[in-house]
Design a protein around this motif. Structure first.
Motif, PDB file in Angstrom:
ATOM      1  N   ILE B 132       2.056  -3.171   0.347  1.00  0.00           N
ATOM      2  CA  ILE B 132       1.123  -1.411  -0.356  1.00  0.00           C
ATOM      3  C   ILE B 132       2.248  -1.508  -1.939  1.00  0.00           C
ATOM      4  O   ILE B 132       2.086  -1.205  -2.088  1.00  0.00           O
ATOM      5  CB  ILE B 132       1.486  -1.139   0.856  1.00  0.00           C
ATOM      6  N   ILE B 133       3.452  -0.027  -1.428  1.00  0.00           N
ATOM      7  CA  ILE B 133       3.904   0.211  -1.985  1.00  0.00           C
ATOM      8  C   ILE B 133       3.886  -0.435  -3.243  1.00  0.00           C
ATOM      9  O   ILE B 133       3.420  -0.148  -4.714  1.00  0.00           O
ATOM     10  CB  ILE B 133       5.071   0.996  -2.000  1.00  0.00           C
ATOM     11  N   SER B 134       5.254  -2.145  -3.187  1.00  0.00           N
ATOM     12  CA  SER B 134       5.236  -2.502  -4.234  1.00  0.00           C
ATOM     13  C   SER B 134       4.757  -3.406  -5.229  1.00  0.00           C
ATOM     14  O   SER B 134       4.365  -2.673  -6.184  1.00  0.00           O
ATOM     15  CB  SER B 134       6.436  -4.171  -3.842  1.00  0.00           C
ATOM     16  N   ASN B 135       3.136  -3.177  -4.044  1.00  0.00           N
ATOM     17  CA  ASN B 135       2.642  -3.299  -5.667  1.00  0.00           C
ATOM     18  C   ASN B 135       1.648  -2.840  -5.268  1.00  0.00           C
ATOM     19  O   ASN B 135       1.028  -3.285  -6.817  1.00  0.00           O
ATOM     20  CB  ASN B 135       0.746  -4.325  -3.780  1.00  0.00           C
ATOM     21  N   PHE B 136       1.460  -1.462  -5.590  1.00  0.00           N
ATOM     22  CA  PHE B 136       1.157  -0.279  -5.836  1.00  0.00           C
ATOM     23  C   PHE B 136       1.618   0.114  -7.373  1.00  0.00           C
ATOM     24  O   PHE B 136       0.996   0.467  -8.147  1.00  0.00           O
ATOM     25  CB  PHE B 136       0.701   0.950  -5.535  1.00  0.00           C
ATOM     26  N   LEU B 137       3.057   0.003  -7.338  1.00  0.00           N
ATOM     27  CA  LEU B 137       3.967  -0.056  -8.608  1.00  0.00           C
ATOM     28  C   LEU B 137       3.686  -0.463  -9.253  1.00  0.00           C
ATOM     29  O   LEU B 137       3.607  -0.513 -10.498  1.00  0.00           O
ATOM     30  CB  LEU B 137       5.542   0.223  -7.981  1.00  0.00           C
ATOM     31  N   LEU B 138       3.312  -2.352  -8.841  1.00  0.00           N
ATOM     32  CA  LEU B 138       3.087  -3.101  -9.893  1.00  0.00           C
ATOM     33  C   LEU B 138       1.802  -2.790 -10.679  1.00  0.00           C
ATOM     34  O   LEU B 138       1.606  -2.665 -12.367  1.00  0.00           O
ATOM     35  CB  LEU B 138       2.876  -4.653  -9.125  1.00  0.00           C
ATOM     36  N   ASP B 139       0.941  -2.423  -9.681  1.00  0.00           N
ATOM     37  CA  ASP B 139      -0.332  -2.217 -11.132  1.00  0.00           C
ATOM     38  C   ASP B 139      -0.667  -0.959 -11.887  1.00  0.00           C
ATOM     39  O   ASP B 139      -1.093  -1.221 -12.811  1.00  0.00           O
ATOM     40  CB  ASP B 139      -1.472  -1.947  -9.599  1.00  0.00           C
ATOM     41  N   VAL B 140       0.593  -0.194 -10.805  1.00  0.00           N
ATOM     42  CA  VAL B 140       0.180   0.726 -12.057  1.00  0.00           C
ATOM     43  C   VAL B 140       1.557   0.283 -13.094  1.00  0.00           C
ATOM     44  O   VAL B 140       1.077   1.418 -13.959  1.00  0.00           O
ATOM     45  CB  VAL B 140       1.580   2.247 -11.584  1.00  0.00           C
TER      46      VAL B 140
END
Lengths: 267, 283
Positions: B132-140
């Motif tokens: 989740i966090i890795s994905n969020f950082l990628l999205d942002v």
């Protein structure tokens, strides 16, 4: 109250509300992720979410090992909790109703396991069973779970045996009841909520206990141990699905305990 | 009923529980203690007393290091958990309306009831590469590649803190609601501001609750194998992990026993150090 003081009062609440929300978020994040991705369609429980699908729930129902571990867990939890409650009740009754020499010492001894890490209890049992050639089985897991739950049951029940009950018991005795009748017909019904609470607390602890079950088991394992071995395959929606079910089950027990048992005691 | 026959009946009722505790708790501890002075040579157990295992413990950085790691992680976890939980418990006790408090508290400790193994696994879902966090950082757009936050000390600490924040919120809240509101009023009447009243009245009165919770945190945290094993990776081992490795990899029960005795000793020392705040019978 004017609108303005209302507003400042509200504004002063903002830091508290923000903090509470942040912490609730932290507390719930892993559970939400767990449950959400148990409905994942593809094979990895990471974003993007491509469900909802119930296939992983179906997969766990078809998993023989998992289902037998589930059955084992239920049997171990029920039996070991029943033993803990019975032994705890008898000991509490003995120490609360009879003046025995060294009763403070025995109280200390019976509650001592509460102060020792499960890991150490597990290791001690493993070495002891090995030393005496006791085969590791569901029985040895159950023995370990009584060791951790007996002190708890004893402490809860002992604290609930007050003066009021003693008077009713004395009355029954004066009316000709023998000691067994007093215990089964007077003490047990009066202590019903505490007996219930200690039983279900034991069930939840046994149900969730990992390290003892892991160390003193071999072929027949309980659910946490089986889930543990599933983790070796890495992130897997199947693990999410069984994890979500376990959560649901524990939650139902706790809710039941809160609504039925503790609500009763207050009235 | 206090006659001789009554007394023997009392003993009879006490005996099963006593026997169980002696047989399956005291005796295993004694056997383990004895084992810790024995040695494993090759595949054989040498049953003669020596301090070899304890010497080995202090000689090898592998062992001492894991104890140091354990203590560091446990102290960090305990401090962070208390600091995070206290304000939450305070908000629940002081800011949330009475009739919602019970609900809010149940909600705050709800994930407490997920299975212990599953809870650590859930954090793996959040922290691992592609999680989740890795994905969020990628999205942002903060990172260009997936990053992993798992398999290190930070992940272990997060997993622990998550569990103990719930536990401590519960114990500190229980302490806070017991305080009579008149104390704070009295302090205010005598001219104390909110900060003064907190530092001089509320905090000292809730210290026993904090200490009980902190001690519980310490004991449960330092003896836990699951969280570091799932979240911590293999680069840095904690004491319970080295203990388990002695058993699973080397079948060295004497060495594992010595490590268990050392763990018990550490816990006892902490208990004695905190004893004046810990009136455990009051809990």
């Amino acid at each position: 109250m004017t609108v303005r003081t209302d507003l400042t009062a509200l504004l002063r609440q903002i830091p508290a509300v923000a903090y509470a929300l942040l912490l609730y978020g932290f507390i719930f994040l892993p559970v939400l992720v767990l449950v959400t991705f148990s409905f994942q369609e593809s094979r990895v429980p990471v974003p993007p979410f491509d469900g909802p699908s119930l296939q992983w729930y179906q997969a766990i129902l078809e998993d023989r090992r998992l289902m037998s571990a589930l059955a084992n867990s239920i049997v171990v939890a029920l039996v070991s909790s029943a033993v803990s409650v019975i032994l705890g009740f008898l000991a509490a009754f003995a120490l609360a109703r009879f003046t025995l020499p060294g009763s403070k010492f025995f109280q200390g001894l019976l509650t001592a396991p509460l102060t020792v890490s499960y890991l150490i209890i597990a290791m001690g049992l493993l070495i002891t069973f090995n030393e005496f050639g006791v085969p590791k089985s569901l029985l040895t897991i159950g023995i370990g779970h009584v060791v951790i739950n007996l002190p708890l049951c004893f402490a809860i029940l002992y604290s609930q045996m007050g003066e009021h009950q003693r008077n009713v018991e004395q009355a029954a005795r004066d009316l000709g009841a023998n000691e067994w009748q007093v215990m089964l017909l007077i003490s047990v019904p009066m202590l019903w909520p505490a007996l219930f609470a200690s039983f279900f607390l034991s069930v939840t602890f046994s149900w969730d206990e990992f390290i003892i079950a892991f160390m003193v088991s071999k072929f027949d394992v309980t659910l946490p141990v089986e889930i543990w071995s599933m983790l070796r395959s890495g992130l897997n929606p199947k693990t999410n699905a069984i994890g979500s079910l376990v959560f649901l089950f524990s939650f139902v027990i706790v809710l039941f305990l809160d609504l039925v048992v503790f609500r009763n005691r207050k009235t | 009923m206090q006659g001789q026959s009554g007394k023997s009946r009392g003993w009879a009722l006490l005996t099963p529980a006593l026997l169980w505790t002696l047989l399956f708790f005291m005796m295993p501890l004694l056997i383990m203690g004895t084992y810790s002075f024995w040695e494993r040579a090759g595949m054989k157990l040498v049953r003669s007393a020596s301090l070899a295992n304890y010497e080995k413990f202090f000689d090898k950085t592998y062992f001492v290091g894991s104890l140091v790691n354990s203590i560091e992680v446990t102290v960090i976890v305990t401090v962070v958990s208390v600091l995070l939980a206290y304000p939450l418990a305070w908000i629940l006790a002081e800011r949330v309306p009475r009739r919602w408090q019970r609900m809010a508290l149940i909600l705050a400790i709800l994930p407490f009831w997920t299975s212990y193994v599953v809870r650590s696994y859930s954090w793996l879902l959040v922290l691992s590469e592609g999680g989740i966090i890795s994905n969020f950082l990628l999205d942002v757009g903060i990172t260009a590649d997936p990053v992993s936050f798992a398999n290190n000390r930070g992940a272990t600490v997060i997993g622990f803190v998550h569990f103990f924040v719930m536990l401590l919120t519960l114990t500190i809240y229980a302490n806070l609601v017991q305080l009579p509101p008149s104390y704070r009023k009295a302090a205010a009447d005598l001219g104390a501001g909110p900060v003064q009243s907190f530092v001089h009245i509320i905090l000292p009165l809730t210290l026993p609750g904090i200490m009980v919770g902190a001690f519980l945190t310490f004991v449960l945290c330092i003896g836990d194998y699951i969280t570091p094993q799932i979240l911590g990776g293999n680069r840095e081992l904690l004491l319970p992990q080295t203990m388990m490795l002695q058993i699973s990899r080397r079948s060295d029960f004497p060495m594992a026993s010595a490590l268990a005795m050392i763990l018990m000793l550490v816990i006892s020392v902490v208990y004695i150090a905190c004893a004046r705040w810990l009136k455990l019978d009051r809990v």
